[in-house]
Design a protein around this motif. Structure first.
Motif, PDB file in Angstrom:
ATOM      1  N   ALA A   1      -9.039  -1.746   5.545  1.00  0.00           N
ATOM      2  CA  ALA A   1      -7.656  -1.983   4.872  1.00  0.00           C
ATOM      3  C   ALA A   1      -7.066  -1.170   3.487  1.00  0.00           C
TER       4      ALA A   1
ATOM      5  N   ASP B   1     -13.782  -0.716   2.285  1.00  0.00           N
ATOM      6  CA  ASP B   1     -12.830  -2.501   3.491  1.00  0.00           C
ATOM      7  C   ASP B   1     -11.802  -1.493   4.384  1.00  0.00           C
TER       8      ASP B   1
ATOM      9  N   THR C   1       0.847  -1.077   0.538  1.00  0.00           N
ATOM     10  CA  THR C   1       0.157  -0.165   0.057  1.00  0.00           C
ATOM     11  C   THR C   1       1.324   1.337  -0.416  1.00  0.00           C
TER      12      THR C   1
END
Length: 148
Positions: free
Chosen positions: A119, A117, A33
């Protein structure tokens, strides 16, 4: 594809592979990420599935599994897919969506999730409510392959 144990993640991923989509991950996916879209990295793990296949898996998946079953041990099987059918170790792709699986019976319904989500807050999130995995795979195919 995300969901609790026995939600059908592996079965659905293999249904997608059986209709010609490239299998990128089974149970584990490494993710990077950062400021851009999250990137998934294939770990190159051999897909493992529970055997026997459920009765509603359909003949196409049964034929697919028969053709690629490399190891069978008790109630588990591991498939060996060709390189064009499965991503290899280190292959990467942007995560385009998070699809939470809810196996509840009835026709497949792919719905935009009320919230993303945690995340991956900038990635579109969906909930796929389904009964039979072949129908669910067709719903995903229509949305994410034909719907581009």
């Amino acid at each position: 594809l995300v969901g609790p144990a026995r939600a059908g993640k592996t079965l659905l991923a293999l249904q997608m592979a059986a209709i010609g989509q490239r299998l990128f991950a089974d149970d584990w996916l490494a993710v990077r990420t950062g400021p851009a879209a999250p990137i998934g990295f294939c770990l190159g793990l051999t897909p493992r599935l529970a055997l026997p296949l459920p009765a509603d898996a359909g003949p196409a998946l049964a034929e697919f599994v028969d053709g690629y079953l490399e190891i069978r041990e008790g109630d588990s099987g591991w498939l060996k897919l060709w390189s064009g059918e499965a991503a290899g170790f280190g292959d990467e792709a942007a995560i385009a969506a998070v699809v939470r699986l809810v196996r509840e019976g009835g026709a497949s319904r792919l719905e935009a999730a009320a919230s993303g989500d945690p995340a991956f807050p900038d990635v579109p999130a969906f909930t796929l409510r389904y009964g039979e995995s072949p129908d669910a795979a067709r719903a995903l195919y229509r949305r994410f392959t034909l719907g581009r």
